[in-house]
Motif scaffolding. Structure first.
Motif, PDB file in Angstrom:
ATOM      1  N   TRP A 112      50.832  21.195 -22.657  1.00  0.00           N
ATOM      2  CA  TRP A 112      51.422  20.566 -21.477  1.00  0.00           C
ATOM      3  C   TRP A 112      51.916  21.620 -20.498  1.00  0.00           C
ATOM      4  O   TRP A 112      52.508  22.617 -20.891  1.00  0.00           O
ATOM      5  CB  TRP A 112      52.647  19.738 -21.844  1.00  0.00           C
ATOM      6  CG  TRP A 112      52.409  18.453 -22.548  1.00  0.00           C
ATOM      7  CD1 TRP A 112      51.245  18.004 -23.118  1.00  0.00           C
ATOM      8  CD2 TRP A 112      53.404  17.448 -22.787  1.00  0.00           C
ATOM      9  NE1 TRP A 112      51.462  16.780 -23.681  1.00  0.00           N
ATOM     10  CE2 TRP A 112      52.773  16.411 -23.490  1.00  0.00           C
ATOM     11  CE3 TRP A 112      54.744  17.318 -22.478  1.00  0.00           C
ATOM     12  CZ2 TRP A 112      53.454  15.268 -23.907  1.00  0.00           C
ATOM     13  CZ3 TRP A 112      55.431  16.186 -22.874  1.00  0.00           C
ATOM     14  CH2 TRP A 112      54.774  15.166 -23.578  1.00  0.00           C
ATOM     15  N   LEU A 113      51.710  21.307 -19.231  1.00  0.00           N
ATOM     16  CA  LEU A 113      52.373  22.066 -18.179  1.00  0.00           C
ATOM     17  C   LEU A 113      53.240  21.040 -17.453  1.00  0.00           C
ATOM     18  O   LEU A 113      52.707  20.098 -16.855  1.00  0.00           O
ATOM     19  CB  LEU A 113      51.339  22.670 -17.234  1.00  0.00           C
ATOM     20  CG  LEU A 113      51.920  23.458 -16.068  1.00  0.00           C
ATOM     21  CD1 LEU A 113      52.676  24.685 -16.578  1.00  0.00           C
ATOM     22  CD2 LEU A 113      50.819  23.898 -15.132  1.00  0.00           C
ATOM     23  N   GLU A 114      54.550  21.174 -17.557  1.00  0.00           N
ATOM     24  CA  GLU A 114      55.432  20.171 -16.945  1.00  0.00           C
ATOM     25  C   GLU A 114      55.770  20.563 -15.511  1.00  0.00           C
ATOM     26  O   GLU A 114      56.079  21.730 -15.236  1.00  0.00           O
ATOM     27  CB  GLU A 114      56.705  20.021 -17.775  1.00  0.00           C
ATOM     28  CG  GLU A 114      56.394  19.374 -19.108  1.00  0.00           C
ATOM     29  CD  GLU A 114      57.635  19.032 -19.891  1.00  0.00           C
ATOM     30  OE1 GLU A 114      58.297  18.051 -19.563  1.00  0.00           O
ATOM     31  OE2 GLU A 114      57.922  19.778 -20.841  1.00  0.00           O
ATOM     32  N   VAL A 115      55.670  19.577 -14.629  1.00  0.00           N
ATOM     33  CA  VAL A 115      55.931  19.825 -13.207  1.00  0.00           C
ATOM     34  C   VAL A 115      56.889  18.758 -12.671  1.00  0.00           C
ATOM     35  O   VAL A 115      57.061  17.701 -13.284  1.00  0.00           O
ATOM     36  CB  VAL A 115      54.615  19.825 -12.377  1.00  0.00           C
ATOM     37  CG1 VAL A 115      53.692  20.962 -12.778  1.00  0.00           C
ATOM     38  CG2 VAL A 115      53.902  18.483 -12.492  1.00  0.00           C
ATOM     39  N   ALA A 116      57.465  19.061 -11.496  1.00  0.00           N
ATOM     40  CA  ALA A 116      58.529  18.185 -10.966  1.00  0.00           C
ATOM     41  C   ALA A 116      58.001  16.974 -10.223  1.00  0.00           C
ATOM     42  O   ALA A 116      58.641  15.934 -10.199  1.00  0.00           O
ATOM     43  CB  ALA A 116      59.439  18.993 -10.054  1.00  0.00           C
ATOM     44  N   ASP A 117      56.852  17.107  -9.585  1.00  0.00           N
ATOM     45  CA  ASP A 117      56.359  15.971  -8.781  1.00  0.00           C
ATOM     46  C   ASP A 117      54.835  16.071  -8.613  1.00  0.00           C
ATOM     47  O   ASP A 117      54.200  16.990  -9.121  1.00  0.00           O
ATOM     48  CB  ASP A 117      57.068  15.909  -7.416  1.00  0.00           C
ATOM     49  CG  ASP A 117      56.951  17.220  -6.658  1.00  0.00           C
ATOM     50  OD1 ASP A 117      55.916  17.909  -6.810  1.00  0.00           O
ATOM     51  OD2 ASP A 117      57.885  17.565  -5.921  1.00  0.00           O
ATOM     52  N   MET A 118      54.297  15.111  -7.865  1.00  0.00           N
ATOM     53  CA  MET A 118      52.841  15.002  -7.746  1.00  0.00           C
ATOM     54  C   MET A 118      52.241  16.189  -6.967  1.00  0.00           C
ATOM     55  O   MET A 118      51.136  16.630  -7.264  1.00  0.00           O
ATOM     56  CB  MET A 118      52.516  13.673  -7.055  1.00  0.00           C
ATOM     57  CG  MET A 118      51.406  12.898  -7.673  1.00  0.00           C
ATOM     58  SD  MET A 118      51.389  12.807  -9.451  1.00  0.00           S
ATOM     59  CE  MET A 118      52.466  11.461  -9.768  1.00  0.00           C
ATOM     60  N   GLN A 119      52.979  16.699  -5.982  1.00  0.00           N
ATOM     61  CA  GLN A 119      52.493  17.857  -5.208  1.00  0.00           C
ATOM     62  C   GLN A 119      52.352  19.052  -6.158  1.00  0.00           C
ATOM     63  O   GLN A 119      51.345  19.768  -6.126  1.00  0.00           O
ATOM     64  CB  GLN A 119      53.468  18.216  -4.069  1.00  0.00           C
ATOM     65  CG  GLN A 119      53.412  17.301  -2.853  1.00  0.00           C
ATOM     66  CD  GLN A 119      53.920  15.883  -3.152  1.00  0.00           C
ATOM     67  OE1 GLN A 119      54.773  15.671  -4.011  1.00  0.00           O
ATOM     68  NE2 GLN A 119      53.362  14.899  -2.465  1.00  0.00           N
ATOM     69  N   ALA A 120      53.355  19.238  -6.991  1.00  0.00           N
ATOM     70  CA  ALA A 120      53.314  20.347  -7.948  1.00  0.00           C
ATOM     71  C   ALA A 120      52.185  20.132  -8.961  1.00  0.00           C
ATOM     72  O   ALA A 120      51.553  21.096  -9.411  1.00  0.00           O
ATOM     73  CB  ALA A 120      54.656  20.473  -8.659  1.00  0.00           C
ATOM     74  N   ILE A 141      48.064   9.152  -5.018  1.00  0.00           N
ATOM     75  CA  ILE A 141      46.834   9.948  -5.109  1.00  0.00           C
ATOM     76  C   ILE A 141      46.708  10.935  -3.948  1.00  0.00           C
ATOM     77  O   ILE A 141      46.118  12.004  -4.090  1.00  0.00           O
ATOM     78  CB  ILE A 141      45.605   8.996  -5.157  1.00  0.00           C
ATOM     79  CG1 ILE A 141      45.591   8.237  -6.480  1.00  0.00           C
ATOM     80  CG2 ILE A 141      44.298   9.737  -4.933  1.00  0.00           C
ATOM     81  CD1 ILE A 141      45.463   9.081  -7.726  1.00  0.00           C
ATOM     82  N   ASP A 142      47.283  10.592  -2.794  1.00  0.00           N
ATOM     83  CA  ASP A 142      47.143  11.449  -1.607  1.00  0.00           C
ATOM     84  C   ASP A 142      47.563  12.898  -1.882  1.00  0.00           C
ATOM     85  O   ASP A 142      47.049  13.810  -1.241  1.00  0.00           O
ATOM     86  CB  ASP A 142      47.977  10.892  -0.449  1.00  0.00           C
ATOM     87  CG  ASP A 142      47.283   9.695   0.198  1.00  0.00           C
ATOM     88  OD1 ASP A 142      46.143   9.385  -0.210  1.00  0.00           O
ATOM     89  OD2 ASP A 142      47.886   9.070   1.100  1.00  0.00           O
ATOM     90  N   ALA A 143      48.491  13.076  -2.813  1.00  0.00           N
ATOM     91  CA  ALA A 143      48.956  14.443  -3.121  1.00  0.00           C
ATOM     92  C   ALA A 143      47.785  15.335  -3.541  1.00  0.00           C
ATOM     93  O   ALA A 143      47.808  16.548  -3.320  1.00  0.00           O
ATOM     94  CB  ALA A 143      49.997  14.395  -4.232  1.00  0.00           C
ATOM     95  N   PHE A 144      46.730  14.732  -4.110  1.00  0.00           N
ATOM     96  CA  PHE A 144      45.619  15.531  -4.628  1.00  0.00           C
ATOM     97  C   PHE A 144      44.613  15.923  -3.541  1.00  0.00           C
ATOM     98  O   PHE A 144      43.682  16.675  -3.807  1.00  0.00           O
ATOM     99  CB  PHE A 144      44.965  14.813  -5.821  1.00  0.00           C
ATOM    100  CG  PHE A 144      45.926  14.730  -6.966  1.00  0.00           C
ATOM    101  CD1 PHE A 144      46.034  15.771  -7.878  1.00  0.00           C
ATOM    102  CD2 PHE A 144      46.792  13.648  -7.091  1.00  0.00           C
ATOM    103  CE1 PHE A 144      46.972  15.724  -8.898  1.00  0.00           C
ATOM    104  CE2 PHE A 144      47.727  13.590  -8.103  1.00  0.00           C
ATOM    105  CZ  PHE A 144      47.827  14.624  -9.009  1.00  0.00           C
ATOM    106  N   CYS A 145      44.834  15.404  -2.321  1.00  0.00           N
ATOM    107  CA  CYS A 145      43.990  15.828  -1.192  1.00  0.00           C
ATOM    108  C   CYS A 145      44.191  17.322  -0.932  1.00  0.00           C
ATOM    109  O   CYS A 145      43.341  17.976  -0.330  1.00  0.00           O
ATOM    110  CB  CYS A 145      44.321  15.034   0.074  1.00  0.00           C
ATOM    111  SG  CYS A 145      43.911  13.296  -0.104  1.00  0.00           S
ATOM    112  N   ALA A 146      45.321  17.869  -1.395  1.00  0.00           N
ATOM    113  CA  ALA A 146      45.587  19.306  -1.237  1.00  0.00           C
ATOM    114  C   ALA A 146      44.744  20.116  -2.225  1.00  0.00           C
ATOM    115  O   ALA A 146      44.696  21.352  -2.121  1.00  0.00           O
ATOM    116  CB  ALA A 146      47.066  19.580  -1.465  1.00  0.00           C
ATOM    117  N   ALA A 147      44.074  19.460  -3.157  1.00  0.00           N
ATOM    118  CA  ALA A 147      43.252  20.173  -4.147  1.00  0.00           C
ATOM    119  C   ALA A 147      41.888  19.481  -4.259  1.00  0.00           C
ATOM    120  O   ALA A 147      41.541  18.921  -5.307  1.00  0.00           O
ATOM    121  CB  ALA A 147      43.970  20.187  -5.498  1.00  0.00           C
TER     122      ALA A 147
END
Ligand code: NAP
Length: 254
Positions: A112-120, A141-147
């Motif tokens: 696991w890689l734990e992150v704080a939010d969807m952007q992270a 899902i929009d957060a993943f438009c950055a990737a």
């Protein structure tokens, strides 16, 4: 008429709690849904669908309906309605209880890689293209438009059109519970290299994490958001016992 209880639902625990109260003359419960899913499975118990109009609207609803208790059985990631519940309980001076199970804990073998939010979470997928299973619902899902370099398989309850910025993407509409065998076969068949999940803590969606562990697939795990301080129980049985105590107190005229 029994003690009026408003249950904020949208989870299987909320539904099961409302079903457990159904037919118990001590209580008259109403289960509330936000109405987010198009394919809402209507329960056979008293329910309503739609927002209240913020904390003030919820407080008004509680007052008009002469409710005696509020149970917040919403999803661990539904932070806004939990804040509204806490505020509405203060405004109406009503007893409120949060029913939410514990977060999933990392087990030996979990990657696991734990992150704080969807952007992270999107950032944590890294620069190299991967085949990713997104199990975070459709609303964020929009957060993943950055990737956009990744090839996404999005599993969500409702089918939907993914953002145009994601050029390699497929939507798989499915509703849990999911069994380990089906999760293992999905991850293998789809050549998944990474899973993204919210730390929902629900038993019905845990099998994907077991499957990822067995196949040594990394999981980007989004931590739960902060929720307001209010009395909290982790099980339906504990919520029922809290309600029974409220009922007894009301019988004693307290
Ligand atoms: P949210 O951001 O916390 O709430 C947004 C707004 O939706 C609230 O302000 C409220 O509108 C309305 N709302 C939320 N839950 C409601 C309920 N049970 N009854 C009536 N209105 C409700 O919520 P969300 O994250 O969009 O989740 C919406 C629903 O889906 C929740 O009931 C939750 O339990 C369920 N759910 C959420 C997730 C998730 O990952 N977030 C996953 C599975 C299920 P007003 O301000 O107008 O009252």
């Amino acid at each position: 008429m029994g003690l009026r209880v408003l249950i904020l639902g949208g989870t299987s625990e909320g539904r099961l709690l409302a079903e457990a109260l159904h037919g118990d003359a001590r209580f008259s419960a109403l289960l509330s849904f936000a109405g987010r899913t198009e394919s809402l499975q209507r329960p056979a118990v008293a329910h309503r669908v739609g927002g209240f109009g913020g904390a003030a609207g919820l407080a008004e609803f509680l007052r008009v309906g002469a409710y005696a208790a509020l149970i917040d059985a919403t999803h661990a990631f539904a932070a806004r309605i939990s804040r509204n519940a806490a505020e509405a309980a203060l405004l109406t001076d009503l007893p409120v209880l949060r029913l939410v199970g514990p977060a999933w804990q990392r087990e030996p073998g979990d990657l696991w890689l734990e992150v704080a939010d969807m952007q992270a979470a999107a950032h944590a997928l890294g620069p190299l293209p991967q085949r990713v299973l997104l199990t975070v619902g459709r609303l964020e899902i929009d957060a993943f438009c950055a990737a956009p370099q990744h090839d996404y398989l999005i599993r969500a309850v409702d089918d939907f059109v993914p953002p145009a910025a994601l050029t390699q993407v497929r939507v798989l509409s499915a509703r849990g519970p999911f069994a380990l065998e089906e999760e293992l076969s999905l991850l293998e068949r789809e050549h998944i290299q990474c899973v993204v999940s919210k730390n929902a803590g629900t038993a019905s969606t845990y099998a994907k994490l077991e499957a990822a562990r067995l196949l040594r697939i990394p999981v980007v795990m989004v931590r739960r958001p902060e929720t307001p301080a209010m009395p909290r129980v982790a099980t339906r049985a504990a919520a029922l016992s809290w309600l029974r105590q409220l009922h007894e107190a009301s019988q004693r005229g307290e």
